[in-house]
Motif scaffolding. Structure first.
Motif, short mmCIF file in Angstrom:
data_model
loop_
_atom_site.label_atom_id
_atom_site.label_comp_id
_atom_site.label_asym_id
_atom_site.label_seq_id
_atom_site.Cartn_x
_atom_site.Cartn_y
_atom_site.Cartn_z
N ASP A 471 0.82 -1.22 0.00
CA ASP A 471 0.00 0.00 0.00
C ASP A 471 0.85 1.26 0.00
N GLU A 472 2.10 1.16 0.43
CA GLU A 472 2.97 2.33 0.54
C GLU A 472 3.81 2.55 -0.73
N LEU A 473 3.59 1.73 -1.76
CA LEU A 473 4.42 1.76 -2.96
C LEU A 473 4.56 3.17 -3.55
N VAL A 474 3.44 3.78 -3.87
CA VAL A 474 3.49 5.07 -4.57
C VAL A 474 4.14 6.14 -3.72
N ASP A 475 3.76 6.25 -2.45
CA ASP A 475 4.35 7.27 -1.58
C ASP A 475 5.85 7.07 -1.42
N ALA A 476 6.27 5.83 -1.25
CA ALA A 476 7.70 5.55 -1.06
C ALA A 476 8.50 5.90 -2.31
N VAL A 477 7.96 5.56 -3.47
CA VAL A 477 8.66 5.89 -4.72
C VAL A 477 8.74 7.39 -4.91
N ARG A 478 7.64 8.09 -4.64
CA ARG A 478 7.63 9.55 -4.76
C ARG A 478 8.69 10.19 -3.87
N LYS A 479 8.79 9.74 -2.63
CA LYS A 479 9.78 10.28 -1.69
C LYS A 479 11.20 10.02 -2.19
N MET A 480 11.42 8.82 -2.71
CA MET A 480 12.75 8.48 -3.20
C MET A 480 13.13 9.34 -4.42
N LEU A 481 12.18 9.54 -5.34
CA LEU A 481 12.45 10.38 -6.52
C LEU A 481 12.68 11.83 -6.10
N ALA A 482 11.93 12.31 -5.11
CA ALA A 482 12.10 13.68 -4.64
C ALA A 482 13.48 13.86 -4.00
N ALA A 483 13.91 12.86 -3.24
CA ALA A 483 15.24 12.92 -2.61
C ALA A 483 16.34 12.93 -3.68
N GLN A 484 16.14 12.15 -4.73
CA GLN A 484 17.12 12.13 -5.82
C GLN A 484 17.19 13.48 -6.51
N ALA A 485 16.03 14.09 -6.74
CA ALA A 485 15.99 15.40 -7.40
C ALA A 485 16.68 16.46 -6.56
N GLU A 486 16.44 16.39 -5.23
CA GLU A 486 17.07 17.37 -4.33
C GLU A 486 18.59 17.18 -4.30
N ALA A 487 19.02 15.91 -4.31
CA ALA A 487 20.46 15.63 -4.26
C ALA A 487 21.17 16.07 -5.53
N SER A 488 20.45 16.01 -6.65
CA SER A 488 21.07 16.37 -7.93
C SER A 488 21.12 17.89 -8.13
#
Length: 488
Positions: A471-488
């Protein structure tokens, strides 16, 4: 299985190119900005077919059985010649003439599309390329020409080109024709040679142009060096009149044609200045020569003046990225009555290349898709993987389920690496039994893997990987992509 000798050789036709994702997206981004300006000026879209009857293309019909000079042609089943369109203007003229009684004049329209030239290809010169045009049909006054120049200046700035890095240069064919009258040039071939000489001013300078106006010019600069270009055959006095004209010193020519063109240029300049477009944006320039024969009045070019790196990193001036002018005779060809028209055409590929090299396009690249890996090939497991994939897509996240040989999991991660996938979704039998999913940050994993020296350390580290409920799939992926964007 076909024998080796029977295989068709894969080869790209000469003068054509395959377009890849980054260029396609850059063109779409650029065209969207251009379209927004055209729409703001009250222009509406139209689309014409890539084929026209060859006689509709006018001057490109040669005196031979197969009309293939400049155009690609074929005969249809009733033996009429069809040709791929050479530009977007002649098809518009045919459309207006064919639907004249149903069209509201002035008719303001824009269109983008591929055009085709059956000419010898060369570096940067292709047989298929895209143009993006805007035209006003049925407006006889130079206010329509002035508006075209203003619109092109606005397009340049909408594309992120700073003032001072572009200029819209304006001239008038009537002025050029008046100069021809003054020097006694009336033969079409000689006229064309004079115009081509003027067009070489930036390349060869006044001395080189003078040679092209007179006896001709050797490419090497001296007799016998390089190829020879035959000149227009003007004597020194008449060649000097042309050079004075290019230098802005021909105001004393009294013939009516010249004076009519000069008056129109003065009106265009006055309208542009009143609207806030100064000389740095729209400039009257006697050296502007447009190649197509159908121009009858004002002509204009959009030029990039900034020094821009090319594909090799060399600093160059891209020069003209579009042009146009008044063509009052093109629709009249079909109607037998005067139909004024003016328009502008942007060379999409050339301008896109310049913008990419300036860093004005492709700065928000499309992320590669999240990869949903496949650990089991049974129906129940595959249904789960497809469900995860669709769930991500429904949430607006690019995603794909691995479609290759799922039995070699290492190949799936290699595939993800080659695709540049930012995240991998993993669910084996144990996770499925617990209703869980592993989410792997592939970008962070790649960075950290350089610091891990052994397989044992790798297994213990569980690098950049977390486990969440389904059930947490979409939220977890969104957070991970956001963290990647911030790091880049």
């Amino acid at each position: 299985m076909a024998k080796k000798a029977d295989k068709t050789r894969a080869r790209l036709p000469r003068g054509f190119v395959d377009r890849h994702a980054s260029d396609i997206r850059a063109v779409e981004e650029m065209n969207a900005r251009i379209r927004e300006v055209y729409e703001r000026y009250g222009f509406d879209p139209i689309e014409t077919p890539i084929f026209e009857y060859t006689d509709a293309l006018g001057k490109f019909l040669p005196d031979q059985d197969r009309p293939n000079e400049g155009v690609f042609s074929l005969q249809d089943d009733d033996e009429q010649w069809l040709s791929l369109r050479y530009d977007l203007t002649a098809p518009l003229a045919r459309h207006v003439a064919e639907n004249f009684n149903d069209i509201q004049l002035p008719y303001r329209t824009y269109r983008a599309g591929y055009v085709f030239r059956n000419e010898k290809p060369g570096p940067g010169r292709f047989r298929q390329f895209m143009q993006f045009d805007a035209d006003t049909v049925g407006a006889p006054g130079v206010a329509a020409d002035a508006e075209m120049c203003m619109m092109m200046a606005d397009v340049m700035e909408a594309l992120g080109i700073a003032r001072g890095d572009y200029v819209i240069r304006v001239n008038n064919r009537k002025v050029l024709d008046g100069v021809m009258e003054a020097i006694g040039v009336s033969e079409d071939g000689q006229k064309l040679t004079v115009l081509r000489a003027i067009d070489k001013l930036d390349k060869f300078g006044p001395e080189g142009v003078k040679l092209l106006l007179g006896p001709g010019r050797w490419d090497g600069g001296k007799e016998g060096e390089g190829d020879f270009t035959k000149g227009a055959g003007l004597d020194d006095a008449n060649a000097q009149i042309v050079l004075d004209y290019i230098d802005g010193k021909a105001g004393g020519l009294e013939n009516p044609t010249f004076q009519s063109g000069a008056s129109e240029l003065a009106q265009i300049e006055s309208l542009c200045r009143a609207a806030g477009y100064d000389e740095s944006r729209i400039s009257i320039d006697p050296s502007v020569v447009r190649g197509l024969e159908y121009y009858t009045g004002p002509v204009f070019e959009a030029e990039l003046t900034a020094e821009i790196p090319n594909e090799k990193g060399d600093i160059v001036r891209f020069g003209s990225v579009g042009g146009g002018g008044r063509y009052d005779g093109l629709v009249s060809r079909f109607r037998g009555q005067p139909v004024p028209a003016t328009g502008f055409s942007i060379g999409v590929s050339r301008l896109m290349t310049a913008l990419k090299n300036l860093g004005k396009l492709g700065q928000d690249p499309v992320l590669p898709p999240v990869l949903v890996t496949v650990m089991d090939g049974d129906t129940e497991a595959m249904a789960k993987y497809q469900q995860f994939t669709q769930k991500l897509r429904a949430a607006g996240i690019r995603a794909e389920m691995y479609q290759g040989n799922w039995k070699k999991f290492g190949n799936q991660l290699k595939y993800a690496d080659r695709r540049g996938s930012p995240v991998a979704i993993i669910q084996g039998a144990d996770e499925r039994a617990n209703g869980e999913i592993q989410i792997k940050d592939l970008l962070e994993g790649k960075r950290l893997s350089a610091e891990i020296e052994s397989n044992e350390e790798w297994r213990e580290a569980r690098v950049a990987q977390l486990t969440v409920s389904e059930d947490e799939l979409v939220d977890a992926v969104r957070k991970m992509l956001a963290a990647q964007a911030e790091a880049s």
